[in-house]
Design a protein around this motif. Structure first.
Motif, PDB file in Angstrom:
ATOM      1  N   UNK A 119      -0.091   0.553  11.402  1.00 33.97           N
ATOM      2  CA  UNK A 119       0.659   1.009  10.070  1.00 33.97           C
ATOM      3  C   UNK A 119      -0.043   1.326   8.875  1.00 33.97           C
ATOM      4  N   UNK A 120      -1.112   0.551   8.415  1.00 36.73           N
ATOM      5  CA  UNK A 120      -1.919   0.619   7.347  1.00 36.73           C
ATOM      6  C   UNK A 120      -2.584   1.954   7.426  1.00 36.73           C
TER       7      UNK A 120
ATOM      8  N   UNK B 199      -2.655   6.851   0.808  1.00 39.25           N
ATOM      9  CA  UNK B 199      -3.492   6.306  -0.306  1.00 39.25           C
ATOM     10  C   UNK B 199      -4.640   5.444   0.042  1.00 39.25           C
ATOM     11  N   UNK B 200      -4.337   4.902   1.281  1.00 41.85           N
ATOM     12  CA  UNK B 200      -5.644   3.717   1.724  1.00 41.85           C
ATOM     13  C   UNK B 200      -6.875   4.490   1.854  1.00 41.85           C
TER      14      UNK B 200
ATOM     15  N   UNK C 157       0.908  -1.149   0.033  1.00 41.70           N
ATOM     16  CA  UNK C 157       0.008   0.000  -0.022  1.00 41.70           C
ATOM     17  C   UNK C 157       1.159   1.163  -0.126  1.00 41.70           C
ATOM     18  N   UNK C 158       0.776   2.236  -0.915  1.00 38.84           N
ATOM     19  CA  UNK C 158       1.248   3.310  -0.992  1.00 38.84           C
ATOM     20  C   UNK C 158       2.501   3.395  -2.009  1.00 38.84           C
ATOM     21  N   UNK C 159       2.990   2.163  -2.318  1.00 33.72           N
ATOM     22  CA  UNK C 159       4.038   2.233  -3.278  1.00 33.72           C
ATOM     23  C   UNK C 159       3.598   3.126  -4.572  1.00 33.72           C
TER      24      UNK C 159
ATOM     25  N   UNK D 276       7.003   3.984   3.671  1.00 27.16           N
ATOM     26  CA  UNK D 276       7.655   3.596   4.907  1.00 27.16           C
ATOM     27  C   UNK D 276       6.588   2.738   5.660  1.00 27.16           C
ATOM     28  N   UNK D 277       5.582   3.021   5.830  1.00 27.73           N
ATOM     29  CA  UNK D 277       4.580   2.173   6.644  1.00 27.73           C
ATOM     30  C   UNK D 277       3.766   1.253   5.838  1.00 27.73           C
TER      31      UNK D 277
END
Length: 218
Positions: free
Chosen positions: A194-195, A200-201, A100-102, A167-168
């Motif tokens: 962390x999520x 962007x989640x 997630x977030x990449x 990073x998270x």
């Protein structure tokens, strides 16, 4: 990492269990390059915007590597590319390595990973089997969605380049497992926290995990 196939589709009416259903799960190959916009690829539409499409689900990606698994699981079944309804069939991007977030570039576009795909009954329509929905989620081979952070053009065989890693970041495999888990270990609680820090989640996912955390902490 690259695009194996780029596909789009428009809603069509099909009969399912005696009722007419509108679905855009049937995708056709794109010839040449195509514009990737904030909400979808040019020429691609969704039938039910309450659960499909939008900025957080601009593009659905499914790893080409999973097709061999499904050929073993579904012997005798024809499995043409994009049978899972994906826009991008990819190589080199698996759920346990995508987070997630990449952020990636593809062609001249830039995208960010937002969430895994949770199958709905329309996957059953495509496979002519209600059972595939359960098996798909249980397999962990869900694929994932991109949001578009910079519009551009994409095409088959384009390289997919990792620009930055969140990073998270929690992997797609991990967030899917947490979504369906009945109980959580201590490490699971850390992963959910962390999520929640991944911008962007989508809001709905964050609300779901906040509720699960409250129940767990209670």
């Amino acid at each position: 990492m690259k695009l194996v196939s780029v596909r789009t589709g428009l809603p069509r009416e099909v009969m399912w269990h005696g009722e007419s259903v509108l679905t855009a799960i049937y995708k056709q190959p794109v010839k040449g390059r195509v514009a990737l916009r904030k909400t979808n690829l040019d020429g691609d539409r969704q039938a039910d915007l309450s659960v499909h499409g939008g900025e957080h689900k601009a593009v659905y990606c499914y790893p080409a590597e999973h097709y061999d698994y499904w050929r073993e699981e579904l012997p005798g079944r024809e499995l043409p590319i994009a049978i899972f309804g994906e826009n991008f069939t990819t190589a080199g991007l698996l759920e346990n390595s995508v987070h997630l977030g990449d952020v990636f570039t593809i062609g001249s576009a830039e995208v960010v990973v937002t969430q895994p795909s949770l199958p709905c009954y329309k996957l059953g329509i495509r496979f002519e089997s209600d059972e595939i929905v359960r098996r798909f989620l249980a397999s962990g081979r869900t694929g994932f969605y991109f949001a578009v952070t910079r519009e551009g053009e994409v095409g088959t065989a384009d390289a997919i380049k990792l620009i930055s890693q969140e990073p998270n970041g929690v992997s797609i495999s991990e967030i899917t497992r947490l979504y369906v888990a009945k109980r959580f270990a201590e490490d699971d609680v850390d992963s959910m926290r962390r999520a929640l820090r991944v911008a962007p989640l989508p809001k709905g996912w964050k609300e779901y995990f906040r509720e699960r955390l409250q129940t767990t902490n209670a």
